[in-house]
Scaffold this motif. Structure first.
Motif, PDB file in Angstrom:
ATOM      1  N   VAL A   1       0.602  -1.208  -0.094  1.00  0.00           N
ATOM      2  CA  VAL A   1       0.046   0.116  -0.058  1.00  0.00           C
ATOM      3  C   VAL A   1       1.036   0.972  -0.066  1.00  0.00           C
ATOM      4  CG1 VAL A   1      -1.746   1.324   1.431  1.00  0.00           C
ATOM      5  CG2 VAL A   1      -1.766  -1.198   1.153  1.00  0.00           C
ATOM      6  N   VAL A   2       1.950   1.184   0.666  1.00  0.00           N
ATOM      7  CA  VAL A   2       2.813   2.353   1.009  1.00  0.00           C
ATOM      8  C   VAL A   2       3.501   2.594  -0.586  1.00  0.00           C
ATOM      9  CG1 VAL A   2       4.946   3.361   1.866  1.00  0.00           C
ATOM     10  CG2 VAL A   2       3.108   2.462   3.293  1.00  0.00           C
ATOM     11  N   ALA A   3       4.095   1.554  -1.089  1.00  0.00           N
ATOM     12  CA  ALA A   3       4.422   1.684  -2.524  1.00  0.00           C
ATOM     13  C   ALA A   3       3.598   2.112  -3.764  1.00  0.00           C
ATOM     14  CB  ALA A   3       5.180   0.456  -2.758  1.00  0.00           C
ATOM     15  N   GLY A   4       2.350   1.624  -3.339  1.00  0.00           N
ATOM     16  CA  GLY A   4       1.450   2.318  -4.261  1.00  0.00           C
ATOM     17  C   GLY A   4       1.155   3.541  -4.242  1.00  0.00           C
ATOM     18  N   VAL A   5       1.002   4.134  -3.163  1.00  0.00           N
ATOM     19  CA  VAL A   5       0.697   5.494  -2.978  1.00  0.00           C
ATOM     20  C   VAL A   5       1.773   6.315  -3.197  1.00  0.00           C
ATOM     21  CG1 VAL A   5       0.462   7.358  -0.985  1.00  0.00           C
ATOM     22  CG2 VAL A   5      -1.089   5.053  -0.956  1.00  0.00           C
ATOM     23  N   PHE A   6       3.100   6.024  -3.095  1.00  0.00           N
ATOM     24  CA  PHE A   6       4.464   6.733  -3.422  1.00  0.00           C
ATOM     25  C   PHE A   6       4.243   6.664  -5.083  1.00  0.00           C
ATOM     26  CE2 PHE A   6       8.897   6.266  -4.775  1.00  0.00           C
ATOM     27  CZ  PHE A   6       9.078   7.550  -4.317  1.00  0.00           C
ATOM     28  N   LEU A   7       4.041   5.715  -5.516  1.00  0.00           N
ATOM     29  CA  LEU A   7       4.001   5.596  -7.209  1.00  0.00           C
ATOM     30  C   LEU A   7       3.051   6.497  -7.544  1.00  0.00           C
ATOM     31  CD1 LEU A   7       4.773   1.872  -7.728  1.00  0.00           C
ATOM     32  CD2 LEU A   7       6.293   3.707  -8.203  1.00  0.00           C
ATOM     33  N   ILE A   8       1.772   6.565  -6.957  1.00  0.00           N
ATOM     34  CA  ILE A   8       0.712   7.413  -7.610  1.00  0.00           C
ATOM     35  C   ILE A   8       1.057   8.647  -7.419  1.00  0.00           C
ATOM     36  CG2 ILE A   8      -1.591   7.957  -7.149  1.00  0.00           C
ATOM     37  CD1 ILE A   8      -2.298   4.918  -6.832  1.00  0.00           C
ATOM     38  N   ALA A   9       1.602   9.091  -6.221  1.00  0.00           N
ATOM     39  CA  ALA A   9       2.181  10.531  -6.122  1.00  0.00           C
ATOM     40  C   ALA A   9       3.184  10.893  -6.998  1.00  0.00           C
ATOM     41  CB  ALA A   9       2.694  10.603  -4.479  1.00  0.00           C
ATOM     42  N   ARG A  10       4.097   9.994  -7.368  1.00  0.00           N
ATOM     43  CA  ARG A  10       5.208  10.360  -8.320  1.00  0.00           C
ATOM     44  C   ARG A  10       4.308  10.717  -9.538  1.00  0.00           C
ATOM     45  NH1 ARG A  10      10.314   6.683  -8.644  1.00  0.00           N
ATOM     46  NH2 ARG A  10      10.735   8.360 -10.607  1.00  0.00           N
ATOM     47  N   MET A  11       3.716   9.768  -9.995  1.00  0.00           N
ATOM     48  CA  MET A  11       2.928   9.975 -11.334  1.00  0.00           C
ATOM     49  C   MET A  11       2.327  11.356 -11.444  1.00  0.00           C
ATOM     50  SD  MET A  11       1.570   6.542 -12.455  1.00  0.00           S
ATOM     51  CE  MET A  11       0.017   6.570 -12.012  1.00  0.00           C
ATOM     52  N   VAL A  12       1.628  11.672 -10.245  1.00  0.00           N
ATOM     53  CA  VAL A  12       0.566  13.115 -10.328  1.00  0.00           C
ATOM     54  C   VAL A  12       1.781  14.307 -10.407  1.00  0.00           C
ATOM     55  CG1 VAL A  12      -0.884  14.577  -8.810  1.00  0.00           C
ATOM     56  CG2 VAL A  12      -1.231  11.977  -9.224  1.00  0.00           C
ATOM     57  N   ARG A  13       2.864  14.218  -9.740  1.00  0.00           N
ATOM     58  CA  ARG A  13       3.726  15.230  -9.422  1.00  0.00           C
ATOM     59  C   ARG A  13       4.507  15.311 -10.978  1.00  0.00           C
ATOM     60  NH1 ARG A  13       7.610  13.738  -5.079  1.00  0.00           N
ATOM     61  NH2 ARG A  13       6.217  12.112  -4.733  1.00  0.00           N
ATOM     62  N   GLY A  14       4.693  14.332 -11.492  1.00  0.00           N
ATOM     63  CA  GLY A  14       5.299  14.296 -12.881  1.00  0.00           C
ATOM     64  C   GLY A  14       4.247  15.200 -13.864  1.00  0.00           C
TER      65      GLY A  14
END
Length: 72
Positions: free
Chosen positions: A13-26
């Motif tokens: 779950v932590v990894a999924g939230v991190f990856l989604i946040a990176r995509m949004v920031r990008g």
């Protein structure tokens, strides 16, 4: 006590939230809108504003008095 399954799920779950946040920031850095609201700042050429009229009975503003029925 935390079982190994709970720890693995928590890390997933932590990894999924991190990856989604990176995509949004990008997407934001590239100038894109991460959430498409469907709203455009450009004026619609064919859209005419509707004049609002105040109901003499209840004081509610409506676009067409003939379609309005007071709930009093």
């Amino acid at each position: 006590m935390l079982s190994p399954i709970k720890i693995i799920l928590l890390l997933a779950v932590v990894a999924g939230v991190f990856l989604i946040a990176r995509m949004v920031r990008g997407a934001v850095k590239k100038g894109g809108n991460p959430v498409d609201t469907g709203y455009s700042n450009e004026k619609d050429e064919g859209a005419d504003p509707t004049e609002m009229e105040k109901c003499p009975n209840c004081g509610t503003y409506v676009s067409a008095l003939e379609d309005h029925r007071c709930k009093r």
